[in-house]
Design a protein around this motif. Structure first.
Motif, PDB file in Angstrom:
ATOM      1  N   PRO A 374       0.925  -1.247  -0.051  1.00 23.44           N
ATOM      2  CA  PRO A 374      -0.132  -0.047   0.068  1.00 23.44           C
ATOM      3  C   PRO A 374       0.810   1.334   0.177  1.00 23.44           C
ATOM      4  N   GLU A 375       1.994   1.280   0.382  1.00 23.15           N
ATOM      5  CA  GLU A 375       2.825   2.445   0.516  1.00 23.15           C
ATOM      6  C   GLU A 375       3.497   2.881  -0.736  1.00 23.15           C
ATOM      7  N   GLU A 376       3.413   2.181  -1.787  1.00 19.80           N
ATOM      8  CA  GLU A 376       3.600   2.357  -3.283  1.00 19.80           C
ATOM      9  C   GLU A 376       2.820   3.084  -3.950  1.00 19.80           C
ATOM     10  N   TYR A 377       1.685   3.654  -3.473  1.00 17.93           N
ATOM     11  CA  TYR A 377       0.624   4.347  -4.160  1.00 17.93           C
ATOM     12  C   TYR A 377       0.244   5.587  -3.595  1.00 17.93           C
ATOM     13  N   ILE A 378      -0.455   6.525  -4.221  1.00 15.09           N
ATOM     14  CA  ILE A 378      -1.139   7.878  -4.027  1.00 15.09           C
ATOM     15  C   ILE A 378      -2.502   7.223  -4.126  1.00 15.09           C
ATOM     16  N   TYR A 379      -3.198   7.774  -2.800  1.00 18.17           N
ATOM     17  CA  TYR A 379      -4.743   7.433  -2.994  1.00 18.17           C
ATOM     18  C   TYR A 379      -5.430   8.677  -3.084  1.00 18.17           C
ATOM     19  N   LYS A 380      -6.433   8.496  -3.879  1.00 21.15           N
ATOM     20  CA  LYS A 380      -7.186   9.911  -4.249  1.00 21.15           C
ATOM     21  C   LYS A 380      -8.775   9.494  -4.408  1.00 21.15           C
ATOM     22  N   PRO A 381      -9.339  10.181  -3.949  1.00 20.34           N
ATOM     23  CA  PRO A 381     -10.978   9.961  -4.196  1.00 20.34           C
ATOM     24  C   PRO A 381     -11.342  10.008  -5.640  1.00 20.34           C
ATOM     25  N   VAL A 382     -12.210   9.179  -5.839  1.00 22.38           N
ATOM     26  CA  VAL A 382     -12.746   9.058  -7.260  1.00 22.38           C
ATOM     27  C   VAL A 382     -13.010  10.488  -7.802  1.00 22.38           C
ATOM     28  N   PHE A 383     -13.935  11.215  -7.177  1.00 24.00           N
ATOM     29  CA  PHE A 383     -14.428  12.412  -7.519  1.00 24.00           C
ATOM     30  C   PHE A 383     -13.874  13.566  -6.456  1.00 24.00           C
ATOM     31  N   THR A 385     -13.455  16.573  -4.301  1.00 24.10           N
ATOM     32  CA  THR A 385     -14.466  17.363  -3.821  1.00 24.10           C
ATOM     33  C   THR A 385     -13.859  18.459  -2.680  1.00 24.10           C
ATOM     34  N   ILE A 386     -14.275  19.450  -2.530  1.00 17.25           N
ATOM     35  CA  ILE A 386     -13.853  20.482  -1.504  1.00 17.25           C
ATOM     36  C   ILE A 386     -13.591  19.601  -0.070  1.00 17.25           C
ATOM     37  N   GLY A 387     -12.478  19.631   0.223  1.00 16.68           N
ATOM     38  CA  GLY A 387     -12.029  19.193   1.809  1.00 16.68           C
ATOM     39  C   GLY A 387     -11.468  18.070   1.658  1.00 16.68           C
ATOM     40  N   GLU A 388     -11.549  17.323   0.575  1.00 15.16           N
ATOM     41  CA  GLU A 388     -11.078  15.942   0.409  1.00 15.16           C
ATOM     42  C   GLU A 388      -9.905  15.929  -0.390  1.00 15.16           C
ATOM     43  N   HIS A 389      -8.775  15.278   0.181  1.00 10.23           N
ATOM     44  CA  HIS A 389      -7.274  15.372  -0.860  1.00 10.23           C
ATOM     45  C   HIS A 389      -6.907  14.149  -1.125  1.00 10.23           C
ATOM     46  N   SER A 390      -5.695  14.242  -1.472  1.00  9.96           N
ATOM     47  CA  SER A 390      -4.912  13.110  -2.022  1.00  9.96           C
ATOM     48  C   SER A 390      -3.962  12.819  -0.884  1.00  9.96           C
ATOM     49  N   TYR A 391      -3.777  11.236  -0.608  1.00 13.36           N
ATOM     50  CA  TYR A 391      -2.762  10.859   0.295  1.00 13.36           C
ATOM     51  C   TYR A 391      -1.873   9.864  -0.130  1.00 13.36           C
ATOM     52  N   LEU A 392      -0.679  10.221   0.656  1.00 16.92           N
ATOM     53  CA  LEU A 392       0.501   9.349   0.442  1.00 16.92           C
ATOM     54  C   LEU A 392       0.948   8.858   1.633  1.00 16.92           C
ATOM     55  N   PRO A 393       0.883   7.723   1.918  1.00 10.76           N
ATOM     56  CA  PRO A 393       1.223   7.051   3.324  1.00 10.76           C
ATOM     57  C   PRO A 393       2.531   7.577   3.822  1.00 10.76           C
ATOM     58  N   ARG A 394       3.390   7.802   3.041  1.00  9.20           N
ATOM     59  CA  ARG A 394       4.776   8.224   3.447  1.00  9.20           C
ATOM     60  C   ARG A 394       4.568   9.612   4.174  1.00  9.20           C
ATOM     61  N   GLU A 413     -15.042   1.615  -3.568  1.00 10.77           N
ATOM     62  CA  GLU A 413     -15.512   2.111  -4.642  1.00 10.77           C
ATOM     63  C   GLU A 413     -15.244   3.754  -5.000  1.00 10.77           C
ATOM     64  N   LYS A 414     -15.018   4.321  -3.682  1.00  9.56           N
ATOM     65  CA  LYS A 414     -14.663   5.843  -3.626  1.00  9.56           C
ATOM     66  C   LYS A 414     -13.390   6.126  -3.935  1.00  9.56           C
ATOM     67  N   TRP A 415     -12.373   5.287  -4.101  1.00  9.16           N
ATOM     68  CA  TRP A 415     -11.079   5.455  -4.044  1.00  9.16           C
ATOM     69  C   TRP A 415     -10.559   5.010  -5.332  1.00  9.16           C
ATOM     70  N   ILE A 416      -9.176   5.634  -5.598  1.00  8.83           N
ATOM     71  CA  ILE A 416      -8.362   5.046  -6.859  1.00  8.83           C
ATOM     72  C   ILE A 416      -7.053   4.808  -6.085  1.00  8.83           C
ATOM     73  N   ALA A 417      -5.977   4.156  -6.831  1.00  7.60           N
ATOM     74  CA  ALA A 417      -4.735   4.244  -6.222  1.00  7.60           C
ATOM     75  C   ALA A 417      -3.788   4.327  -7.539  1.00  7.60           C
ATOM     76  N   GLN A 418      -3.016   5.534  -7.630  1.00  6.12           N
ATOM     77  CA  GLN A 418      -2.143   5.856  -8.638  1.00  6.12           C
ATOM     78  C   GLN A 418      -0.505   5.445  -8.193  1.00  6.12           C
ATOM     79  N   GLU A 419       0.125   4.752  -9.117  1.00  6.00           N
ATOM     80  CA  GLU A 419       1.558   4.638  -8.991  1.00  6.00           C
ATOM     81  C   GLU A 419       2.116   5.986  -8.764  1.00  6.00           C
ATOM     82  N   ILE A 420       3.151   6.107  -7.907  1.00  8.76           N
ATOM     83  CA  ILE A 420       3.892   7.182  -7.617  1.00  8.76           C
ATOM     84  C   ILE A 420       4.803   7.384  -8.873  1.00  8.76           C
ATOM     85  N   VAL A 421       4.718   8.484  -9.469  1.00  6.04           N
ATOM     86  CA  VAL A 421       5.876   8.744 -10.622  1.00  6.04           C
ATOM     87  C   VAL A 421       6.889   9.864 -10.237  1.00  6.04           C
ATOM     88  N   ASP A 422       7.918   9.646  -9.986  1.00  5.44           N
ATOM     89  CA  ASP A 422       9.021  10.668  -9.656  1.00  5.44           C
ATOM     90  C   ASP A 422       9.007  11.792 -10.711  1.00  5.44           C
TER      91      ASP A 422
END
Length: 836
Positions: A374-383, A385-394, A413-422
């Motif tokens: 799980p630490e290899e991804y950035i987690y973002k809400p699917v849509f 919204t104000i007050g909701e952010h993207s999250y990086l475990p590190r 179903e409300k989340w996506i995980a994106q690979e971290i691209v430097d």
């Protein structure tokens, strides 16, 4: 080619240390400077560090003078942040950019197919190309918009790109419903071409004006209007929005009317702009408001940003909206996981520009796969919204990660995980040379006659924090200009329409929205109020300084009391316990000058002036905006002694006088100007009356110093002395202040101008009398029926008579202001009772 070792001798990249295993724009993996940067590096070196520092200061000054800002929502202390631009542009060669253009053009065609399908036959759902819950559960899918995309096209969008380790561009994100940044990109280009004219010209950079020309032509085609120019309005949430500067800037640049939701109304399924001239039909709305806020009747019920009934007007075909309401579904990040398949399905081809690898966690196998590491991804809400952010475990604590993953497991179903691209590193200019920074590229795409057109440039967001992953303006990133290098010299381009297109001569301006007229009116009033307060404080300070030099105590007290009286800053120097204030008036004067939270203070009035100006920014000239910016900067000063206070006051008076001169000499005598003029004359008349009421109430009007102060505050002392030499009495002073129409600061001059100009206010019929006309006539008549001799009684002032007369005039002035407000600013809607 020049290597790092050789260029170190130039002292420009001695601190430049690219990150290992990361693509760098300036140097390749062997430390060799890329050929495309040689000319730019050489040019910067020839300028020298001192000159570069000066040009950096010039760029900051230009951006400040132009009022380029970006609002930070999370920064309570200072919401408005100055726009930051790095001097060293990012260069991309045409051959490489062509692939990016093809990929973005393809993405536009794909988006257009998707949104037409989702609000039409919905084949991708019926054929199970994507899970149905991915659409039905998304807040961006607006059921009220079903069937509305059959005859429309996605007008524009923006895509954020990053380079991977190999230097290939990947799509990181898309902005569809209200994409921002193109105006900032244009401003960046203008600033750099201004401070580096030779470098810009000799670099053979593709021009970006063609993008805005195609955008404007696209919107004109969208309107479907023939035989006349369509009325296009740019809808903004208002000055509080983070990119409001850009909204006003683009409206002015494109020639559109900047409006807010309250400026528009729907009547009989037609959208109108509420102007002081009456209702004006709107053909196209270029929106910078998110979809869900656009219609409180069918979408978000408590929204004040949109127009009630707008969707029904769109369905009826009387108005077009760009981008169409409902396009927000394309910002559903879960679609990223299916873009390859969707491209093959709709277009029959592979994606040219791939998306950063994305997994929708509503898919059980993807959730299971991601949770292995799980630490290899950035987690973002699917849509988003104000007050909701993207999250990086590190970036999170162990407890915060635990909370995050519990939320994800509960509703995957409300989340996506994106690979971290430097993100790739790019050169950033500092006073110590170039250093690497991490960058994201924002590109801008608009529909054209032949498909889609990508701006040959863009906005680069960059941070010098090489550990940062979230590179956003809200997190403090600054900007760079993106230069696409051409293989041959570029011709100058302009957004001005080609000369072959016939332009009809017209001397009629677009309608002035009631909200704009309201702000112009109060803009003028606060300018006058600020200047009057500044002059009063200056006179009070002078009386204090004279008293300190053994002058008369009563003269000082009168000036200080008059200050509290005219600014309504009670109790102040009029309080029962004001003795200590007379002994040490500095703290109270300081507050009246600098305390922005004190109603009636100079800085409080300047702040109100600034707020009014922001609401009409698109209607103010560059010179006017620069003066206002200088006035805003005056709010940050604070004189530590009386001499410094006097210097600050002088600067404010000079700036305000310049502001008045610009509006009087440079503005066309159209509807907007007359509201400025009404505001100025009403406020000046009001202040003169209050000033004279004050000295009468204090009973110190026979004293020479008091009379001299009256003349100073009204800026008429020199004229008075030329007429009366060394003589001075209350009768001659009141005559020049009240009845001398050759004095532009006299009460008589203001009332005469009000009477003359009231007839030019718009929307009037020649065969009808209006309340404001009658009040102005009554004011003028009451003034004309008096003379200074009638207010005197055997050489003495008849206090009862003049007080009654001034009270009457003051009441009439307030009535005139109320009447103008009621008729032009409080635009009444026809109300219909629901349910019969």
């Amino acid at each position: 080619m020049e290597t790092v070792d050789k260029l170190e001798k130039l002292n420009l990249i001695q601190n430049y240390e690219p990150l290992p295993s990361t693509y760098d724009e300036l140097v390749d993996e062997n430390g060799v400077v890329r050929e495309k940067y040689n000319f730019l590096l050489k040019s910067f070196q020839e300028l020298g560090q001192d000159e570069l520092k000066q040009r950096n200061r010039d760029s900051e000054r230009i951006l400040q003078e132009n009022g380029v800002t970006y609002n930070i929502y999370s920064d309570d202390a200072k919401q408005e942040r100055a726009w930051a631009l790095d001097l060293f542009p990012v260069l991309i060669e045409s051959e490489e950019w062509r692939k990016v253009e093809r990929g973005l053009d393809q993405r536009g065609e794909l988006f257009d197919c998707i949104v037409r399908d989702l609000y039409g036959p919905r084949r991708i759902i019926k054929e199970k190309r994507i899970p149905s819950e991915l659409i039905w559960a998304c807040p961006g899918f607006l059921r009220a918009c079903d069937g509305m995309f059959a005859k429309t096209k996605l007008n524009f969008f923006a895509s954020d790109l990053v380079r991977n380790k190999s230097g290939d561009f990947l799509i990181l994100n898309d902005r569809i419903q209200a994409p921002s940044g193109s105006g900032y990109s244009l401003e960046n280009r203008i600033v750099l071409s201004r401070i580096f004219p030779s470098i810009y010209r000799d670099s053979q950079v593709h021009r970006i004006a063609s993008y805005f020309r195609i955008l404007r032509k696209n919107l004109q085609n969208v309107s479907g209007i023939e035989g006349r120019d369509p009325v296009i309005a740019l809808l903004t949430p208002g000055p509080g929005n983070e990119t409001y500067f850009e909204h006003a800037y683009l409206a002015s640049y494109l020639g559109y009317t900047l409006v807010q939701g309250e400026d528009l109304t729907v009547r009989s399924n037609i959208v109108y702009m509420k102007t002081v001239e009456g209702l004006q039909r709107v053909d196209v709305i270029l929106k910078r408001v998110d979809d869900v806020f656009m219609d409180s009747l069918e979408l978000k019920g408590d929204s004040l940003l949109g127009v009630p009934g707008l969707l029904e007007a769109v369905r009826g075909g009387s108005v077009r909206v760009a981008n169409s309401i409902g396009s927000s579904i394309l910002e559903n990040r879960a679609l990223f996981a299916y873009m390859n398949e969707l491209c093959r399905y709709y277009l029959g081809e592979e994606l040219i520009l791939p998306t950063v690898t994305t997994r929708w966690l509503g898919k059980p196998e993807d959730l299971s796969f991601v949770m292995r590491e799980p630490e290899e991804y950035i987690y973002k809400p699917v849509f988003p919204t104000i007050g909701e952010h993207s999250y990086l475990p590190r970036y999170l604590t162990e407890e915060e990660n635990s909370v995050l993953f519990k939320r994800i497991q509960a509703q995957p179903e409300k989340w996506i995980a994106q690979e971290i691209v430097d993100a790739s590193t790019i050169p950033v200019y500092t006073d110590n040379g170039l250093v690497p920074g991490k960058a994201i590229y924002r590109t801008f795409i608009t529909a054209s006659d032949s498909g889609y057109h990508t701006m040959a440039g863009g906005l680069v967001r960059v941070t010098t924090d090489l550990e940062e992953v979230f590179i956003t303006n809200q997190r403090g990133a600054f900007s760079k200009d993106l230069w696409i290098l051409a293989t041959e010299s570029q011709k100058e381009e302009s957004i001005v329409i080609p000369s072959k297109e016939k332009i009809s001569v017209s001397r009629a301006a677009m309608g002035v929205p009631s909200r704009v007229a309201d702000n112009l009116y109060w803009f003028a009033r606060y300018a006058e109020r600020s200047e009057n307060t500044a002059r009063l404080i200056r006179e009070a300070i002078k009386s204090v300084l004279e008293f300190n030099e053994n002058s008369e105590e009563s003269s000082q007290e009168t000036s200080l009391k008059l200050l509290s009286f005219t600014t309504y800053s009670y109790p102040g120097f009029l309080g029962d316990d004001s003795g200590d204030l007379f002994t040490n008036p500095y703290p109270e004067i300081y507050k009246l000058l600098y305390d922005v939270k004190l109603p009636g203070s100079m800085n409080s009035n300047l702040q109100s002036l600034s707020v009014s100006a922001k609401n009409v920014r698109d209607r103010l000239s560059d010179d006017t905006r620069r003066i206002i910016k200088s006035l805003e900067n005056m709010k940050n000063v604070g004189g530590k002694n009386y001499d410094l206070m006097l210097d600050d006051i002088f600067q404010v008076i000079i700036l305000l006088t310049s502001l008045t001169g610009l509006s009087f000499e440079n503005l066309s005598r159209e509807a907007g100007w007359y509201f400025l003029e009404m505001g100025r004359r009403i406020e000046r008349a009001y202040q003169i009356i209050r000033l004279i009421q004050g000295i009468i109430q204090m009973g110190d009007y026979e004293r020479r110093k008091t009379l001299n102060s009256l003349l100073n505050v009204s800026d008429i002392r020199i004229t008075y002395r030329r007429r009366y030499r060394y003589k001075m009495d209350i009768e001659t002073v009141l005559d020049i202040l009240l009845f001398d129409e050759t004095n532009p600061r006299s009460l008589g001059y203001q009332l005469t101008q009000l009477y003359e100009n009231i007839k030019f206010l718009p929307g009037k019929s020649t065969d009808k009398n209006y309340p404001e006309d009658r009040i102005a006539l009554d004011l003028y008549t009451n003034y004309k029926l008096k003379d200074i001799g009638l207010l005197m009684n055997e050489g003495s002032l008849n206090e009862e008579l003049i007080s009654g007369w001034l009270n009457l005039l003051l009441e009439r002035i307030k009535n005139l202001s109320d009447s103008i407000t009621k008729r032009y600013f409080n635009y009444a809607e026809n109300q219909t009772s629901l349910g019969g």
